[in-house]
Motif scaffolding. Structure first.
Motif, PDB file in Angstrom:
ATOM      1  N   ARG A   1      11.356   3.944  14.884  1.00  0.00           N
ATOM      2  CA  ARG A   1      11.846   3.903  16.265  1.00  0.00           C
ATOM      3  C   ARG A   1      13.195   3.201  16.377  1.00  0.00           C
ATOM      4  NH1 ARG A   1       7.460   0.002  16.965  1.00  0.00           N
ATOM      5  NH2 ARG A   1       8.376  -2.056  17.257  1.00  0.00           N
ATOM      6  N   PHE A   2      13.590   2.437  15.356  1.00  0.00           N
ATOM      7  CA  PHE A   2      14.890   1.756  15.367  1.00  0.00           C
ATOM      8  C   PHE A   2      15.942   2.492  14.541  1.00  0.00           C
ATOM      9  CE2 PHE A   2      11.950  -2.004  15.732  1.00  0.00           C
ATOM     10  CZ  PHE A   2      12.182  -2.226  17.069  1.00  0.00           C
TER      11      PHE A   2
ATOM     12  N   ARG B   1       3.745   1.634   2.470  1.00  0.00           N
ATOM     13  CA  ARG B   1       3.624   0.769   3.643  1.00  0.00           C
ATOM     14  C   ARG B   1       4.694  -0.307   3.557  1.00  0.00           C
ATOM     15  NH1 ARG B   1       1.794   2.259   8.033  1.00  0.00           N
ATOM     16  NH2 ARG B   1       0.425   0.925   9.176  1.00  0.00           N
ATOM     17  N   GLN B   2       5.436  -0.484   4.649  1.00  0.00           N
ATOM     18  CA  GLN B   2       6.493  -1.482   4.706  1.00  0.00           C
ATOM     19  C   GLN B   2       6.383  -2.270   6.003  1.00  0.00           C
ATOM     20  OE1 GLN B   2       9.475  -1.746   2.135  1.00  0.00           O
ATOM     21  NE2 GLN B   2       7.389  -1.424   1.422  1.00  0.00           N
ATOM     22  N   ILE B   3       7.071  -3.399   6.061  1.00  0.00           N
ATOM     23  CA  ILE B   3       7.135  -4.218   7.262  1.00  0.00           C
ATOM     24  C   ILE B   3       8.570  -4.196   7.754  1.00  0.00           C
ATOM     25  CG2 ILE B   3       6.886  -6.533   8.201  1.00  0.00           C
ATOM     26  CD1 ILE B   3       4.641  -6.972   6.154  1.00  0.00           C
TER      27      ILE B   3
ATOM     28  N   GLU C   1       4.286  -2.879  10.930  1.00  0.00           N
ATOM     29  CA  GLU C   1       4.086  -2.081   9.725  1.00  0.00           C
ATOM     30  C   GLU C   1       4.399  -0.623  10.032  1.00  0.00           C
ATOM     31  OE1 GLU C   1       0.241  -2.566   8.012  1.00  0.00           O
ATOM     32  OE2 GLU C   1       0.749  -4.502   7.148  1.00  0.00           O
ATOM     33  N   TYR C   2       4.922   0.066   9.045  1.00  0.00           N
ATOM     34  CA  TYR C   2       5.206   1.494   9.181  1.00  0.00           C
ATOM     35  C   TYR C   2       5.181   2.128   7.804  1.00  0.00           C
ATOM     36  CZ  TYR C   2       9.959   0.748   7.418  1.00  0.00           C
ATOM     37  OH  TYR C   2      11.033   0.441   6.626  1.00  0.00           O
TER      38      TYR C   2
ATOM     39  N   ASP D   1       0.855  -1.186   0.000  1.00  0.00           N
ATOM     40  CA  ASP D   1       0.000   0.000   0.000  1.00  0.00           C
ATOM     41  C   ASP D   1       0.892   1.236   0.000  1.00  0.00           C
ATOM     42  OD1 ASP D   1      -2.149   1.697   0.148  1.00  0.00           O
ATOM     43  OD2 ASP D   1      -2.674   1.222   2.221  1.00  0.00           O
ATOM     44  N   GLY D   2       0.337   2.355  -0.378  1.00  0.00           N
ATOM     45  CA  GLY D   2       1.099   3.590  -0.347  1.00  0.00           C
ATOM     46  C   GLY D   2       0.319   4.766  -0.879  1.00  0.00           C
ATOM     47  N   GLN D   3       0.873   5.938  -0.655  1.00  0.00           N
ATOM     48  CA  GLN D   3       0.340   7.191  -1.187  1.00  0.00           C
ATOM     49  C   GLN D   3       1.527   7.938  -1.788  1.00  0.00           C
ATOM     50  OE1 GLN D   3      -2.855   8.212  -1.333  1.00  0.00           O
ATOM     51  NE2 GLN D   3      -3.450   6.261  -0.428  1.00  0.00           N
TER      52      GLN D   3
END
Length: 179
Positions: free
Chosen positions: A134-135, A67-69, A76-77, A40-42
């Protein structure tokens, strides 16, 4: 990939000048491709097409999020996407892909499909290591982990002082003394 003419540009009707196009790529766009890289994405794509009698230059300016994992946590982020690419299309006797960014089409070609190019450029702009935000700012636990020694020709217990003479066939030592 399903055939979708929404991302095709009718080049037969275009005059020899610069033209601007805009595409908004969303989940429906990414679902056209049989893949799991980008679910997914925009992404907004500004496409500038410059047509001359011998060459078409297509400049892509892509920006948005996909959208990535995360490779570490499997969360997901949204990954930022920014890419500027150029596709050169020249006219020739047959339709060929001469290089990753160079195509050859026949002069009677009616339309130029851009969907696959848009998807490829987005995919190429993604980082190899997908980390949740966050990483991303965490320091590495072991900064020397990347510099780990994988292979050496030195035997266990060998001294560093005798690197030139150890392991060398004695016949080569005799040849060194010929000077």
């Amino acid at each position: 990939m399903k055939k979708d003419s929404q991302y095709d540009i009718n080049i037969a009707k275009l005059a020899d000048k610069t033209h601007h196009f805009a595409f908004d790529l969303d989940k429906a766009f990414f679902e056209q491709f049989d893949q799991q890289l980008i679910p997914d994405g925009q992404v907004h794509a500004d496409v500038t097409l410059t047509k001359t009698d011998r060459l078409i230059t297509v400049d892509f300016d892509l920006h948005g999020t996909v959208r990535q994992i995360c490779d570490r946590s499997l969360d997901e982020y949204d990954q930022e996407v920014e890419a500027q690419e150029q596709l050169l299309v020249r006219f020739g006797d047959q339709n060929l892909e001469l290089d990753d960014n160079v195509l050859q089409i026949t002069p009677d070609t009616q339309s130029l499909p851009l969907a696959q190019h848009l998807f490829d450029y987005i995919g190429l702009s993604l980082p190899m290591k997908k980390l949740h935000p966050r990483f991303q700012n965490e320091p590495d636990e072991n900064p020397e982990a990347d510099a780990k020694l994988i292979f050496t020709t030195r035997q266990e217990g060998e001294d560093d002082d005798n690197d030139d003479n150890n392991g060398i066939d004695p016949r080569w030592n005799a040849l060194r003394n010929l000077n």
